[in-house]
Design a protein around this motif. Structure first.
Motif, short mmCIF file in Angstrom:
data_model
loop_
_atom_site.label_atom_id
_atom_site.label_comp_id
_atom_site.label_asym_id
_atom_site.label_seq_id
_atom_site.Cartn_x
_atom_site.Cartn_y
_atom_site.Cartn_z
N HIS B 37 35.49 26.20 -20.22
CA HIS B 37 34.66 25.19 -20.87
C HIS B 37 34.37 24.05 -19.94
N PHE B 38 35.27 23.81 -19.03
CA PHE B 38 35.10 22.73 -18.08
C PHE B 38 33.77 22.89 -17.33
N LYS B 40 31.22 24.77 -18.38
CA LYS B 40 30.09 25.15 -19.21
C LYS B 40 29.06 24.04 -19.28
N LYS B 41 27.89 24.39 -19.72
CA LYS B 41 26.86 23.38 -19.87
C LYS B 41 27.28 22.41 -20.97
N LYS B 42 27.05 21.13 -20.70
CA LYS B 42 27.49 20.14 -21.66
C LYS B 42 26.45 19.98 -22.75
N VAL E 35 37.91 14.59 -17.89
CA VAL E 35 38.40 15.96 -18.00
C VAL E 35 38.38 16.39 -19.44
N ALA E 37 36.52 15.33 -21.75
CA ALA E 37 35.14 15.55 -22.16
C ALA E 37 34.63 16.88 -21.64
N PHE E 38 34.91 17.13 -20.39
CA PHE E 38 34.39 18.37 -19.80
C PHE E 38 34.97 19.58 -20.48
N MET E 39 36.27 19.50 -20.78
CA MET E 39 36.85 20.67 -21.41
C MET E 39 36.37 20.84 -22.83
N GLN E 40 35.82 19.77 -23.38
CA GLN E 40 35.26 19.88 -24.72
C GLN E 40 33.74 19.94 -24.66
N ASP E 41 33.23 20.34 -23.52
CA ASP E 41 31.79 20.47 -23.31
C ASP E 41 31.06 19.16 -23.54
N ARG E 42 31.70 18.08 -23.17
CA ARG E 42 31.03 16.80 -23.29
C ARG E 42 30.84 16.24 -21.89
N LEU E 43 30.32 15.04 -21.83
CA LEU E 43 30.10 14.42 -20.52
C LEU E 43 31.13 13.35 -20.21
#
Lengths: 106, 199, 169, 480, 345, 458
Positions: B37-38, B40-42, E35, E37-43
């Motif tokens: 997920h890291f 993946k597209k946000k 991190v 955020a990224f792991m949760q598909d956020r920015l």
């Protein structure tokens, strides 16, 4: 580092640790709260450790410091057991005032 | 019964194998997932710059409509307040004076009409209840405020502007389907109006 | 100011600190404060160890006493919620007697230990407190006590667990 | 060897007794004690005229401390053993209420016999002490289990008194032991060690020994346990106590104080004798005022023993010989008298002298037996008492005439209380209690007749006994 | 080097280490959020400065500006002492970590380590064990039951996991034969990273490091869902900031220790074969070390956003029934191997 | 040394019993283990063992004799306590604790270095603290454990300070080095204070007046088998260590410390005995009696007479322990039957159970020191040594104290035989208890008659 201690007479260490020891003794006699009595005993042990290390250093003999290990080991073991007993006792009496522990008198 | 989701698993109380019990493969698996997920597209939308499209029937800020002459449609019948599940709507009715015909469409009007936006759940029941097609929910958002009092919107914020150009378009909410829906016997009280409208 | 003087002042400051903290341990009403004062006293003593060039003991003192034993104390005090300051008054005469007794003990011991310095003629040798030397002594001369202390711990563990766990009858 | 057997038979019998069925208990005990007596009698008859220890058995016991199981008999021991073995069958025979007397009772008596013989034959200081204490346990239990109303308090007092005394003796023995050359408890070595000490030390040891023996006898003022105990104990217990056990004290004086501490004896013997003589007078006067017959005889016993003690402490051969013969006769008399008291009490349910009288008419045989024993007790010539008291007063006179004069009052005082007792109980008019007084049963006769015979035998032929003990006494006093 | 020069050099080093610690802690908060955020598909934060890089500064400023609330019934002094201890203990650990080799400037040798005490590992253990006081005192002084529970949990958890940690280190020390971090770092040249010799010890140490720093999945002392923040429930403003900061510094230091103990410290395979100059090698070493540290900081966060929190009994079971026996076994195993290979006599 | 190994192994094995589920078979295993320990200890006897581990331990004859004695007592104790502890769920823990404490006890009697003394004392004490508190639901037991613990730790403090001062003088913990150092250097002040502090610590552990006040409470509150353990094994080891220390280390200073100990002994003898007379609970009476016996034992230390004193202590502790086990076993069964521990519970015992009453009487006679029981010879031997070292005055006081002792021991006997029957429920005695009572009574008489069986051990 070699003359580390030369400035300080051994007497000073003896007086210091004896003072601490006696404060510990006083705590045991003075207080009623079991936990504080307990801590006073720890203080006594620590005063002894200090004296042991001082003697060890002045004798130039590592045995004294090794003995301190065993003292610490014993102190740790004692605490474990003592606190366990304290907890068990507290479960029944809800108190750690040692003067409440006088059911056994008479 | 049909499964609600494709991901559901049936829980079994079986004894775990050794590999399962040391958990490390499972943990590593989990970490692999998070790592995937890291990269993946946000999905974040940078709000003020980017904005998401509203749905056609998005229910936002209320508006009290005026009729084509600019008179307020609302007659303070109170049906919306009754229909409101959150009890967000209060109103005080008043009688139209002489000379106010241009302002109020009928003899009775709402002198005070307030919606507490902190209570409102934007369900749209007021809209459905309204026999006069006076209240609609728009696609505008409710603005924030610094005080609670500011969230009680009175007529100043609810009634649409007089100016024709600045009228709020609610045609999306008046599609044929809606009209059909309102023909339902349950909405008989509305039909009267619709008839009159046709007439 | 020579290094000797520095040592002396350091000793005195630490010693005073230790004694004051120790007194506070005894006289503070609140057990939690007592624990914290005791930790302070331990730190002061640790400082003295470092003065004595016994770094290893100093570190172990912190780990064992301050880090484990006193935490355990705090833990129990908090667990049992013993931090009430209402300790019933002990008979003032008893308190007086306690102070007098320990004071006398102090005078007696210090009095008879005075001038012990001259007797111990062995010159000070540095480096005995280093870990290599200690290990040398511990694992050769004191190997048996080292092993036996494992029995001590085992007994303490078994005992503590036995007392701590609830009986399923 | 005979000595060892003499100890062993009662011991084995005592243990075996526990497994004997209840109804055969008494018979078994009598048989065992009779066998012992017969053996002892045989030994006595062939006893050589010598001052040395005969029939010595010597087995190392606690080697590391120089303690040996050394037993043997000289003349003095022989006579005491004879007395013991003679009296024990009679005492057992005197038991009447057999239903309350379980085998344990007989076992305790036999055990006591063993211990008593042991005391008299020990030739080792430690062994002596052990037997001395061993004798205490059975009598304590006899008194505790079968005694009178106040037995708990009284027996405990008795026990503590005697134990206290003997512990002091133990201290003295240990002191002697530590002064022997080779650290041994052998009697001869102890003698030597004792004599080598200086006078003050001997004095202290003398005090310790005196406490032990004085309590056992008992000598004034250590006697306070005695009347109570005699009264509260069951008859057999009283008999054992008065007949044999108090002889232990006198025997101890002869065996230990005389040869070991000559200096102390010459220095402090006076005090001891004065105490003994004061006791004689004191006890006699008290006896006169008593109305409880058992108590009266108890006090008379103190008086008699006081005289014996005085004679023995005089430290000359005549006094000691008198003491020995008087021990025999006192043992016989007092056992007889206590049995008489027992009979009286059983028949009348009282011991008050005042409430009796006129038994002579009802029970002539009983009255006769009582009379002979009374005569013996007041030391009429031709009875056993006379020989002893004569020799004793003689011995005291040689030492210090004044004492003899004062001590001699005992005969007069004794006559007063004994005759008065006899008169009030047997003569005169019968009372309610004595109206239906039955004469002696065969069993009772069997007890009394041997005693009466001995009263006469000793009175007439004392030499049978005196010649046995004489060489031993001479040797003892000569300090070899 | 003169004494004064020595002092200045050391002071400088202390200052640098301290600053780096603070900066890294600051940016760890940022990294954490990124991190997560990224792991949760956020920015994640991206408003303050480019990519939100000024976000930590903004946060810090906010912390300072916030109203300071000290509960009325709390113990004022201890209430302030708690976060101070936490901050202090987490900062002083950095003193014994060898940040790189030695710099040779002007004939003087400048080791890149504040102090090389020969019992560095024990020093770390000691400081760690003191660290729990910060939490306990703070939790107790708040006079709040959630805080107290948090403090209790913290103390029992710390004590429990310290044992396994110590045992893991003992196995390592058996292998290396020294307690000096400097020597341990220096001996891991080439491929001789300790992880190869002590894999089990590493795993134990790693798990314990998580527990000691109160990081998820062992963040029971502060677990917001049950204890509303645990020991720092009552804290606000900069004192709360201290606690949070301390946690991040701890994370940084733990990463540094893990890297030093098990992953070769400032060494990198093959680098020594390049024949670089000493000073360049040392500086490169710093870079390597920090890259390892950053990886582990990332790893901490990675785990945090992957695993759920343990239950309390699970935590204790894991510590006492799994890790401690395992570490004892590890010690015994290490000893046996050393004996087999003839390294002990 | 082999003793320590076997006992440690046995303790660990006992702990495994819970895991490996052979709790049922545990008890025989323990007995066999103890027997093995006894056998191998004896095997050391003739091998003239050298000091072990850089002379940490010295298994000389003294140590072996005491170890044997401790193992015998422990053996009997296990037989006595089995039923009580098997009813507990954590029997294995209890047994393991006891066995570990035996390790401490053995090192206390065989140490050649103060370190081993210290550790031994602590192992023994810690286990005893826990055992005293082991009846968790019972407040009295908890308090007993806690009191014991506090006082024990307090004493440890003194002991430790004493050791430190001695170390300060001599620079060593080795007994012989210390002895030589004291003999050659003149350090009266520090040595004296050190010895006094050691004395205080050891007197605490050995419960001598005026450091005894914890003992009655603890003995009373602890579960009866545990009390028996404290009164036997713990006391034996304490005195074994006490004597060994003062015999080897401080013979040169005897004139100083013996004076202090003299007063302690006198106080102990009289206060303990007189207080014991006033007790109504048999258990408490036995507690005070135990203090009194400590007083007699201390006489042997005051009157230091070479190996003979060691023998005296060995014999006395062993025989005293055997009798005490008898007494506590009977007390345990009587108390279990009647629910009381006072003298009244014993009334009429002779009628309901002659066997129990007989063994109780023998035990009481032995404790009171009446021949031919072993208790007599124990006292005798101690008194003899005291007289040999010119402490006759002390002996006389002790004799008086012993007479006071008769009062309360005979109170039991009187209650057993004299008083009317209290309960008609006959007490059932299990086979194991019967065996242990038979053995102890037999030993009490046998050792009383043939004390050489024990004395020749040293």
């Amino acid at each position: 580092m070699q003359q580390n201690i030369h400035g300080i007479p051994l007497d000073w260490f003896i007086i210091l640790s004896t003072t601490l020891f006696c404060i510990g003794v006083m705590g045991v006699l003075f207080r009623r709260n079991a936990i504080i009595i307990f801590m006073s005993i720890e203080l006594m042990l620590n005063a002894t450790n200090l004296l042991l290390v001082a003697f060890s250093a002045y004798h130039g003999d590592a045995a004294g410091q090794v003995f301190v290990f065993f003292t610490m080991a014993v102190a740790a073991a004692e605490i474990a057991v003592g606190l366990a007993i304290l907890v068990v006792m507290y479960r029944n009496t809800k108190s750690v005032d040692i003067d409440v522990l006088n059911r056994l008198k008479g | 019964m049909q499964a609600l989701t494709t991901r559901s698993k049936i829980a079994v109380n079986k004894k775990m194998t050794f590999m399962e019990r040391i958990y490390i493969p499972a943990i590593l698996g989990g970490m692999a997932i998070t790592l995937r997920h890291f990269f993946k597209k946000k999905v974040t939308i940078q709000y003020p710059e980017q904005q998401r499209e509203f749905a056609p029937i998005y229910r936002g800020h209320h508006v009290l409509k005026r009729d084509e002459n600019g008179a307020e449609r609302c007659t303070a019948c109170g049906l919306c307040a009754v229909a409101c599940p959150a009890e967000a709507i209060t109103m005080v009715a008043a009688e139209r004076k002489k000379g106010e015909e241009a302002l109020y469409r009928e003899e009775k009007y709402a002198e005070i009409y307030e919606i507490n936006m902190l209570r409102c759940i934007f369900c749209g029941l007021c809209e459905e209840a309204c026999p006069k097609e006076a209240i609609f929910l728009t696609d505008e958002m409710v603005l924030t405020d610094y005080a609670r009092a500011g969230f009680v919107h009175g007529k100043d914020k609810l009634v649409e502007p007089m100016d024709k150009d600045k009228r709020i378009d609610v045609s999306k909410r008046q599609t044929k389907e809606v009209a059909e829906f309102k023909k339902h016997p349950e909405y008989a009280h509305n039909q009267v109006y619709t008839k009159s409208l046709k007439a | 100011m020579t290094q000797d003087h520095l040592q002396k002042y350091l000793f005195l400051v630490l010693g005073l600190f230790a004694v004051l903290s120790a007194l506070m341990v005894v006289f503070t009403k609140n057990p939690v404060h007592s624990v914290l004062y005791l930790v302070l006293a331990f730190f002061a003593i640790t400082g003295e160890y470092i003065l004595l060039n016994a770094q290893f003991i100093a570190i172990v003192n912190i780990i064992v006493y301050a880090g484990a034993i006193m935490v355990l104390f705090l833990f129990v005090i908090m667990l049992l919620n013993l931090n009430k300051e209402t300790e019933p008054h002990k008979n003032p005469y008893l308190k007086f007697a306690a102070v007098i007794t320990s004071g006398l003990l102090l005078i007696v011991i210090v009095g008879s230990l005075k001038a012990a310095d001259n007797a111990i003629a062995t010159p000070y040798q540095g480096g005995k407190g280093l870990i290599e030397n200690l290990a040398e002594v511990l694992f050769h001369q004191f190997l048996l006590p080292f092993e036996v202390s494992s029995i001590l711990f085992l007994a303490a563990m078994v005992g503590a667990v036995m007392l701590g766990k609830k009986d399923i009858k | 060897m005979q000595t060892a057997i003499l100890i062993l038979i009662p011991l084995i019998a005592a243990i075996a007794q526990l497994f004997v069925p209840r109804k055969y208990g008494k018979r078994f005990a009598i048989t065992a004690s009779l066998i012992t007596f017969v053996l002892c009698l045989v030994t006595f008859l062939q006893f050589p005229t010598s001052g040395d220890y005969q029939y010595v058995t010597n087995i190392p016991w606690i080697a590391s401390l120089g303690i040996n199981f050394k037993i043997g008999m000289d003349g003095i021991s022989m006579l005491m053993v004879l007395l013991t073995t003679f009296l024990v069958p009679l005492i057992i025979l005197s038991v009447v209420q057999s239903e309350t007397r379980t085998p344990v009772f007989y076992s305790l008596i036999l055990f006591m016999e063993m211990a008593l013989i042991g005391v008299f034959v020990s030739l080792d200081g430690f062994l002596f002490y052990i037997f001395w204490e061993l004798a205490l346990i059975p009598i304590y239990f006899i008194c505790l289990l079968w005694g009178g109303e106040h037995r708990v308090r009284v027996t405990l007092k008795f026990f503590i008194y005697t134990l206290a005394g003997s512990l002091f003796m133990l201290v003295a023995l240990v002191y002697l032991y530590l002064h022997t050359a080779s650290h041994t408890f052998e009697i001869g070595e102890l003698y030597r060690a004792g004599r080598s000490l200086d006078a003050p030390t001997q004095g202290i040891l003398f005090l310790f020994f005196f406490l032990a023996f004085g309590i056992k006898m008992p000598v004034f003022p250590l006697h306070t346990w005695q009347p109570d105990t005699y009264t509260e104990a069951p008859t057999q217990g009283t008999m054992l106590l008065s007949g044999i056990m108090l002889k232990m004290g006198i025997y101890g004086v002869i065996r230990w104080i005389l040869p070991t501490l000559p200096l102390a004896l010459s220095q402090y013997g006076d005090y001891a004798m004065w105490l003994a003589i004061i006791g004689v007078i004191y006890a006699s006067i008290i006896a006169i005022t008593r109305s409880d017959i058992k108590r009266l005889i108890a006090y008379s016993s103190i008086a008699h023993v006081g005289l014996i003690a005085a004679g023995v402490f005089a430290g000359n051969a005549i006094g000691v010989q008198g003491g020995i013969i008087q021990m025999l006769s006192h043992g016989i008399n007092v056992v007889g008298l206590f049995f008489i008291v027992d009979i009286l009490q059983r028949r009348t349910n009282t011991r008050k002298i005042g409430s009796m009288g006129g038994i002579r008419q009802q029970a002539p045989f009983f009255a006769t037996a009582f009379l002979i024993l009374t005569l013996g007790a007041v030391a009429l010539p031709l009875t056993d008492g006379f020989v002893g008291e004569f020799l004793l007063i003689n011995g005291i006179y040689i030492y210090k005439p004044v004492m003899a004069v004062v001590g001699g009052f005992t005969i007069i005082l004794g006559a007063v209380y004994m005759f008065r007792t006899y008169q009030r109980t047997t003569l005169g008019e019968t009372s309610v209690e004595t109206e239906k007084f039955l004469d002696l049963t065969p069993n009772e006769k069997a007890v009394l007749i041997p005693l009466l015979i001995m009263v006469i035998v000793i009175g007439i032929w004392p030499n049978i006994f005196l010649k046995v003990s004489e060489p031993a006494v001479t040797k003892l006093l000569s300090g070899n | 080097m003169t004494f004064t020069g020595f002092l200045i050099y050391k002071a400088l080093l202390v200052l640098i280490v301290f600053t780096i610690s603070l900066v890294i802690a600051m940016y760890s908060t940022y990294a954490e959020r990124k991190v997560a955020a990224f792991m949760q598909d956020r920015l994640g934060p991206n408003r303050a400065g480019p990519f939100g890089l000024l976000q930590p500064l903004a946060d810090g400023l906010k912390m300072f500006m916030k109203e300071e609330i000290i509960p009325n019934v709390s113990n004022k002094f201890l209430f302030i002492l708690g976060p101070s201890i936490a901050m202090f203990t987490s900062c002083v650990t950095g003193a014994v970590i060898p940040w790189g080799g030695s710099l040779h400037i002007g004939g003087n040798v400048y080791p890149l380590q504040v102090t090389d005490i020969n019992i560095g590992i024990l020093y770390i253990m000691a400081i760690t064990s003191i660290g729990v006081y910060g939490i306990m005192i703070g939790g107790w002084a708040s006079n709040n039951k959630y805080s107290l529970l948090g403090a209790l949990r913290a103390s029992s958890q710390m004590i429990s996991y310290e044992i396994a940690m110590g045992l893991a280190i003992i196995a390592l020390v058996m292998h290396t034969g020294t307690l000096s971090l400097n020597k341990i770092a220096a001996m891991q040249t080439g491929w001789h990273w300790n992880i190869i010799y002590q894999p089990v010890g590493f795993i134990i140490f790693l798990i314990c490091a998580f527990a000691e720093t109160n990081r998820t999945p062992f963040d029971l002392p502060e677990s917001d869902s049950e204890l509303i923040g645990g020991y720092h429930t009552e804290y606000s403003s900069m004192k709360l900031g201290f606690y949070l900061f301390a946690e991040y510094i701890n994370m940084f230091i733990s990463s540094a220790i893990i890297a030093t103990l098990y992953f070769g410290g400032y060494h990198m395979p093959f680098i020594d074969r390049l024949g670089l100059s000493d000073n360049f090698g040392a500086i490169l070493g710093i870079v390597f070390l920090f890259s390892k540290i950053f990886f582990f900081i990332f790893f901490f966060m990675w785990v945090r956003w992957t695993l759920p929190r343990f239950r309390y009994d699970q935590l204790m079971n894991l510590g006492w029934k799994v890790l401690i026996p395992l570490s004892i076994f590890n010690v015994a195993f290490t000893g046996t191997l050393m004996w087999i290979f003839g390294r002990i006599h | 040394m082999i003793t320590l190994i076997i006992l440690s192994g046995l303790g660990i094995l006992t702990l495994f019993a819970q895991i490996l589920r052979f709790r049922k078979g545990l008890f025989p295993v323990i007995l066999v283990g103890l027997a093995a320990a006894f056998y191998f200890t004896s095997a050391d006897y003739n091998s003239n063992p050298q000091p072990w581990f850089s002379s940490m331990l010295d298994f000389n004859h003294y140590a072996i004799a005491f170890s044997r004695s401790i193992i015998i007592i422990a053996f009997l104790w296990f037989m006595m306590a089995r039923n009580y502890f098997l009813q507990e769920t954590s029997a294995t823990d209890h047994f393991a604790l006891v066995i570990f404490s035996l390790v401490g006890a053995v090192s206390m009697v065989s140490y050649n270095n103060l370190t081993m003394l210290f550790l031994g004392i602590e192992i023994l004490s810690l286990s005893a603290y826990v055992l005293a508190a082991s009846d968790k639901g019972n407040i009295l037991s908890n308090e007993a454990g806690f009191k014991y613990f506090l006082m024990g730790s307090f004493a440890t403090g003194f002991l430790l300070f004493g050791i430190t001062l001695i170390y300060g003088v001599s620079g060593s913990f080795d007994l012989h080095t210390i002895q030589q150092s004291i003999a050659t250097h003149q350090q009266p002040g520090m040595v004296l204070i050190g010895i006094l502090l050691l004395l205080v610590g050891l007197c605490f552990k050995a419960s001598l007046v005026p450091f005894h006040f914890w003992a009655p409470d603890v003995y009373d509150g602890a579960p009866t088998p545990v009390t028996a353990y404290m009164a036997t094994v713990v006391k034996t080891a304490a005195f074994g260590a006490f004597f060994r220390l003062f015999y080897i280390c401080f013979p040169d200073m005897i004139s100083q410390w013996a004076n202090v100990l003299w007063w302690i002994v006198v106080l102990t003898l009289f206060i303990a005995n007189i207080t014991a007379v006033r007790q109504n609970s048999v258990k408490r009476m036995l507690a005070y009696s135990s203090i009194a016996h400590a007083g007699y034992l201390a006489i042997a230390i005051v009157s230091m007479n070479g190996d003979a004193s060691g023998r005296a202590i060995l014999y006395y502790t062993l025989t005293y322990s055997i009798s005490t086990i008898t007494a506590f076993t009977v007390l345990y069964m009587v108390a279990r039957n009647s629910g009381r521990e006072d003298f009244g519970a014993f009334e009429g015992l002779a009628k309901t159970n002659p066997f129990l009453s007989f063994v109780m009487v023998v035990a009481m006679l032995s404790l009171a020191g009446i021949p031919p029981t072993a208790g007599f010879f124990g006292k005798y031997y101690i008194f003899q040594n005291a007289i040999a070292t010119h402490n006759t005055g002390l002996v006389l006081l002790a004799v008086i104290a012993a007479l006071i002792g008769v009062f309360y021991y005979f109170r039991v006997i009187i209650a057993v035989y004299f008083k009317p029957e209290q309960s008609s429920i006959p007490i059932t005695v299990g086979g194991l208890h019967r065996t242990v009572l038979f053995i102890t009574t037999l030993l009490t008489i046998l050792l009383g008659l043939f004390p050489d069986l024990i004395l020749q051990w040293i």
